[in-house]
Design a protein around this motif. Structure first.
Motif, PDB file in Angstrom:
ATOM      1  N   HIS A 175     -35.234  30.971 122.943  1.00 56.65           N
ATOM      2  CA  HIS A 175     -34.028  31.784 122.844  1.00 56.65           C
ATOM      3  C   HIS A 175     -32.863  31.122 123.582  1.00 56.65           C
ATOM      4  O   HIS A 175     -31.708  31.491 123.356  1.00 56.65           O
ATOM      5  CB  HIS A 175     -34.276  33.185 123.406  1.00 56.65           C
ATOM      6  N   ILE A 176     -33.159  30.138 124.443  1.00 59.67           N
ATOM      7  CA  ILE A 176     -32.112  29.385 125.131  1.00 59.67           C
ATOM      8  C   ILE A 176     -31.839  28.067 124.417  1.00 59.67           C
ATOM      9  O   ILE A 176     -30.687  27.631 124.305  1.00 59.67           O
ATOM     10  CB  ILE A 176     -32.510  29.105 126.597  1.00 59.67           C
ATOM     11  N   THR A 177     -32.857  27.393 123.926  1.00 54.46           N
ATOM     12  CA  THR A 177     -32.639  26.104 123.252  1.00 54.46           C
ATOM     13  C   THR A 177     -32.108  26.265 121.833  1.00 54.46           C
ATOM     14  O   THR A 177     -31.674  25.283 121.237  1.00 54.46           O
ATOM     15  CB  THR A 177     -33.941  25.282 123.217  1.00 54.46           C
ATOM     16  N   ALA A 178     -32.129  27.471 121.301  1.00 56.16           N
ATOM     17  CA  ALA A 178     -31.576  27.708 119.959  1.00 56.16           C
ATOM     18  C   ALA A 178     -30.053  27.742 120.047  1.00 56.16           C
ATOM     19  O   ALA A 178     -29.428  28.798 120.074  1.00 56.16           O
ATOM     20  CB  ALA A 178     -32.117  29.016 119.388  1.00 56.16           C
ATOM     21  N   GLN A 179     -29.444  26.561 120.084  1.00 53.74           N
ATOM     22  CA  GLN A 179     -27.990  26.436 120.284  1.00 53.74           C
ATOM     23  C   GLN A 179     -27.286  25.833 119.079  1.00 53.74           C
ATOM     24  O   GLN A 179     -26.162  25.350 119.188  1.00 53.74           O
ATOM     25  CB  GLN A 179     -27.731  25.578 121.526  1.00 53.74           C
ATOM     26  N   PHE A 180     -27.916  25.877 117.921  1.00 49.80           N
ATOM     27  CA  PHE A 180     -27.328  25.231 116.751  1.00 49.80           C
ATOM     28  C   PHE A 180     -26.094  25.945 116.222  1.00 49.80           C
ATOM     29  O   PHE A 180     -25.340  25.384 115.433  1.00 49.80           O
ATOM     30  CB  PHE A 180     -28.381  25.092 115.641  1.00 49.80           C
ATOM     31  N   LEU A 181     -25.846  27.183 116.648  1.00 52.93           N
ATOM     32  CA  LEU A 181     -24.618  27.882 116.260  1.00 52.93           C
ATOM     33  C   LEU A 181     -23.467  27.590 117.212  1.00 52.93           C
ATOM     34  O   LEU A 181     -22.301  27.772 116.862  1.00 52.93           O
ATOM     35  CB  LEU A 181     -24.869  29.393 116.214  1.00 52.93           C
ATOM     36  N   VAL A 182     -23.798  27.152 118.422  1.00 51.30           N
ATOM     37  CA  VAL A 182     -22.779  26.983 119.463  1.00 51.30           C
ATOM     38  C   VAL A 182     -21.671  26.007 119.054  1.00 51.30           C
ATOM     39  O   VAL A 182     -20.479  26.317 119.228  1.00 51.30           O
ATOM     40  CB  VAL A 182     -23.441  26.539 120.786  1.00 51.30           C
ATOM     41  N   PRO A 183     -21.969  24.823 118.509  1.00 44.31           N
ATOM     42  CA  PRO A 183     -20.882  23.909 118.145  1.00 44.31           C
ATOM     43  C   PRO A 183     -19.921  24.499 117.114  1.00 44.31           C
ATOM     44  O   PRO A 183     -18.715  24.216 117.168  1.00 44.31           O
ATOM     45  CB  PRO A 183     -21.623  22.691 117.578  1.00 44.31           C
ATOM     46  N   PHE A 184     -20.437  25.318 116.203  1.00 44.53           N
ATOM     47  CA  PHE A 184     -19.555  25.912 115.198  1.00 44.53           C
ATOM     48  C   PHE A 184     -18.678  26.996 115.821  1.00 44.53           C
ATOM     49  O   PHE A 184     -17.519  27.170 115.419  1.00 44.53           O
ATOM     50  CB  PHE A 184     -20.394  26.452 114.048  1.00 44.53           C
ATOM     51  N   ILE A 185     -19.218  27.720 116.803  1.00 44.86           N
ATOM     52  CA  ILE A 185     -18.392  28.673 117.551  1.00 44.86           C
ATOM     53  C   ILE A 185     -17.291  27.929 118.288  1.00 44.86           C
ATOM     54  O   ILE A 185     -16.111  28.303 118.236  1.00 44.86           O
ATOM     55  CB  ILE A 185     -19.268  29.473 118.535  1.00 44.86           C
ATOM     56  N   VAL A 186     -17.667  26.868 118.974  1.00 44.94           N
ATOM     57  CA  VAL A 186     -16.692  26.068 119.718  1.00 44.94           C
ATOM     58  C   VAL A 186     -15.639  25.492 118.774  1.00 44.94           C
ATOM     59  O   VAL A 186     -14.440  25.489 119.084  1.00 44.94           O
ATOM     60  CB  VAL A 186     -17.406  24.937 120.488  1.00 44.94           C
ATOM     61  N   GLY A 187     -16.074  25.041 117.601  1.00 45.57           N
ATOM     62  CA  GLY A 187     -15.140  24.478 116.638  1.00 45.57           C
ATOM     63  C   GLY A 187     -14.105  25.475 116.169  1.00 45.57           C
ATOM     64  O   GLY A 187     -12.961  25.117 115.878  1.00 45.57           O
ATOM     65  N   CYS A 188     -14.495  26.752 116.086  1.00 45.43           N
ATOM     66  CA  CYS A 188     -13.540  27.792 115.678  1.00 45.43           C
ATOM     67  C   CYS A 188     -12.569  28.145 116.790  1.00 45.43           C
ATOM     68  O   CYS A 188     -11.487  28.673 116.529  1.00 45.43           O
ATOM     69  CB  CYS A 188     -14.296  29.051 115.239  1.00 45.43           C
ATOM     70  N   VAL A 189     -12.962  27.888 118.036  1.00 46.18           N
ATOM     71  CA  VAL A 189     -12.115  28.230 119.181  1.00 46.18           C
ATOM     72  C   VAL A 189     -11.178  27.097 119.548  1.00 46.18           C
ATOM     73  O   VAL A 189     -10.030  27.324 119.934  1.00 46.18           O
ATOM     74  CB  VAL A 189     -12.990  28.610 120.400  1.00 46.18           C
ATOM     75  N   LEU A 190     -11.630  25.859 119.421  1.00 44.24           N
ATOM     76  CA  LEU A 190     -10.853  24.713 119.886  1.00 44.24           C
ATOM     77  C   LEU A 190      -9.479  24.637 119.229  1.00 44.24           C
ATOM     78  O   LEU A 190      -9.329  24.934 118.038  1.00 44.24           O
ATOM     79  CB  LEU A 190     -11.609  23.417 119.596  1.00 44.24           C
TER      80      LEU A 190
END
Length: 591
Positions: A175-190
């Motif tokens: 539940h912690i290593t499942a970070q494959f959505l994080v870069p897309f979240i960051v991409g929408c914020v940057l």
């Protein structure tokens, strides 16, 4: 068209090289992704040998929990039940899965694999996918936003996906290593100069935030904190460019909040105020911080590390060795920041990484295992709602993400300026090779008895009633949940080591509190059969009724199993029967 970060005082920051022909791009992409897939398989390779009978040696308790979570996803999908709550453990009260390190969305998506091959196989597959998928997602973001070089993006993203901390947490903390959505979240914020359709990007951000909430709430918290800190620091370093981005960012965030509120409103209510929700944690947050000296150290799962080496500095346990980047990587990052100091984005990344490294120290500064008594920065926020359940050493993952981006910027500049490859590749190799991951250590576990996998248990349990597994020997013993996962969570149990609210609403482990379960555990530990009288038998009947238990099953591998069996024969006034690899007591009322 890629949208690069605006970066004043860096003339080449927004320059976009002519895109390579698709035929030339795909070999590079494929090579990088194959490397990630190979590393993901390598880390989990010892589990793949026999998923049903292999157990992670450094976290024997949490793997059965995550396997049960996958099994519950399959059950929820096939029975159209609420995946956020369950009445299959801690019967009759049930449990709140949103508040229990759940992986609701992945469990539902992977349900067909679970139903076809079993929860143990799904767990191993997902463990590897988390690593390779996280690296691949960061690679996609870096290729779109930072560099046209597959090599540069591949190196930086590979660090994030396969950092020592990610490998350590792969010991059942998916539940912690499942970070494959994080870069897309960051991409929408940057910030993105000239980025079109802020409303659409904001809506996508709201959807991604909801998906991450249902994948891992702690990672969502760290992502919000990390992205927010970076944007603020970037704005401080590049104020004029930031002012031009304010309107677009405000639109994106406003739309995202609305979409998130609509989509995530119910899961958030379940998490914060739903049935069996709670506050606090059953463990001491104070023991989970990074040792200051652990950053230039090697952990137990790195090529130049090992358990003995890692033990020389402090960590909460083997699964929380989240810093441990080695001296070479820290030196390389420092050199790259100096080399790229005119790029304000790199300075903002470095500041973000440093901030979260310091926060990861937790509530007390520890140096070389010595507790200094000096309060760490996390002590200021450790008791706030939601944050109180976050483990501070995992904030190191934000630092690692920032360092991965810095590695990408450095390699990109080396490629674009024509710097000879051997010297800078040698520097990268000297930093990264020592922290390459080793395969996760495993140990043997007995297979789930056929009594459960073949469905024999159904003959002895009425609808809405449970099976009690004995003995359960410690607070987080998940024997019953493992056996339940062998039935795809169709079998309900009266216990289950999940977090539940205590009398004061504070989190506690849902340990077996019945006298019957405690007696079985004590006999298994000592081998001594106790005296049993009518009062003891009455208590046993009361325990069975409280847990709606129709069948009691003895673990065939339990120590002093014969003594446990003789004790339960007397307590239950029913003689055990043997079938499909287990001794069991059918305690349904007669007549």
């Amino acid at each position: 068209m890629s949208h690069r970060l605006a970066d004043e005082h860096a003339p080449d920051a927004s320059t976009e090289d002519a895109p390579a022909a698709p035929a030339r791009r795909w070999p590079g992409h494929l090579a990088v992704l194959l490397c990630y897939a190979a590393l993901g398989y390598w880390v989990t390779s010892r589990l793949w040998v026999a998923p049903d009978t292999r157990l992670l040696a450094d976290n024997r308790n949490d793997q059965p929990l995550m396997e049960w979570m996958f099994a519950h996803g399959g059950y929820a999908l096939t029975h159209l039940s609420n995946p956020l709550l369950t009445d299959s453990v801690q019967v009759p009260h049930g449990a709140n899965l949103m508040a229990n390190s759940s992986i609701v969305l992945p469990a539902l998506i992977l349900a067909p694999i679970t139903l076809a091959f079993g929860a143990a196989t799904t767990f191993v597959l997902f463990t590897g996918l988390c690593l390779a998928g996280t690296a691949a997602a960061w690679y996609a973001l870096f290729r779109r936003r930072l560099t046209d070089s597959a090599l540069a993006a591949g190196l930086g993203a590979g660090l994030i996906g396969f950092a020592p901390g990610m490998i350590s947490l792969s010991n059942a903390h998916v539940h912690i290593t499942a970070q494959f959505l994080v870069p897309f979240i960051v991409g929408c914020v940057l910030p993105s100069p000239g980025a079109p359709r802020p409303v659409r990007r904001g809506a996508l951000l709201g959807v991604l935030l909801t998906a991450q909430l249902l994948t891992g709430t702690e990672v969502l918290l760290f992502t919000v904190l990390g992205a927010g800190a970076f944007v603020l620091l970037w704005a401080a370093f590049v104020p004029s460019a930031a002012r031009r981005q304010v309107r677009g960012l405000a639109i994106r965030l406003g739309v995202a909040v609305i979409v998130f509120a609509v989509l995530a409103g119910y899961p958030l209510w379940v998490l914060l105020a739903g049935p069996n929700s709670y506050h606090g944690t059953p463990w001491d947050i104070g023991i989970y911080g990074t040792d200051v000296a652990s950053w230039p150290w090697f952990n137990a799962f790195s090529l130049l590390g090992g358990a003995a080496q890692a033990a020389r500095v402090y960590s909460g346990n083997a699964t929380e060795q989240t810093a441990f980047l080695g001296p070479g990587l820290l030196v390389l990052v420092a050199v790259l920041v100096w080399w790229l100091r005119r790029r304000r984005t790199v300075l903002a990344l470095a500041a973000t990484g440093l901030l979260f490294a310091v926060c990861s120290f937790g509530t007390e500064i520890v140096l070389m295992r010595a507790h200094t008594g000096v309060a760490g920065p996390w002590a200021l926020v450790a008791r706030l709602p939601l944050i109180e359940q976050a483990i501070p050493d995992r904030l190191a993952l934000v630092t690692i993400a920032a360092f991965g981006a810095i590695l990408t910027f450095g390699a990109d500049r080396a490629v674009r300026t024509g710097l000879p490859r051997p010297p800078w590749l040698a520097a990268y190799a000297a930093a990264l090779v020592p922290i390459l991951p080793t395969a996760l250590p495993v140990t043997h576990r007995p297979p789930i008895p056929q009594f459960f996998t073949a469905g024999s248990w159904r003959e002895h349990v009425r609808a809405g009633h449970t099976v009690l597994a004995v003995p359960t020997s410690f607070a987080t013993d998940r024997l019953s949940m493992r056996w339940s996962s062998g039935t795809n969570a169709a079998m309900a149990v009266p216990d289950g080591a999940v977090m539940i609210p205590g009398p004061d609403g504070k989190a506690q482990w849902g340990t077996p509190r019945s006298r019957l379960a405690s007696t079985a555990a004590r006999v298994s530990r000592t081998g001594r059969v106790p005296r049993v009288d009518d009062a003891e038998r009455a208590r046993a009947r009361s325990d069975l009724a409280a847990g709606r238990t129709d069948c009691v099953v003895l673990d065939p591998t339990a120590p002093h199993g014969t003594a446990v069996r003789h004790t339960l024969d007397r307590l239950l006034s029913v003689h055990a029967r043997y079938a499909s690899g287990v001794w069991y007591w059918d305690v349904r009322p007669t007549g």
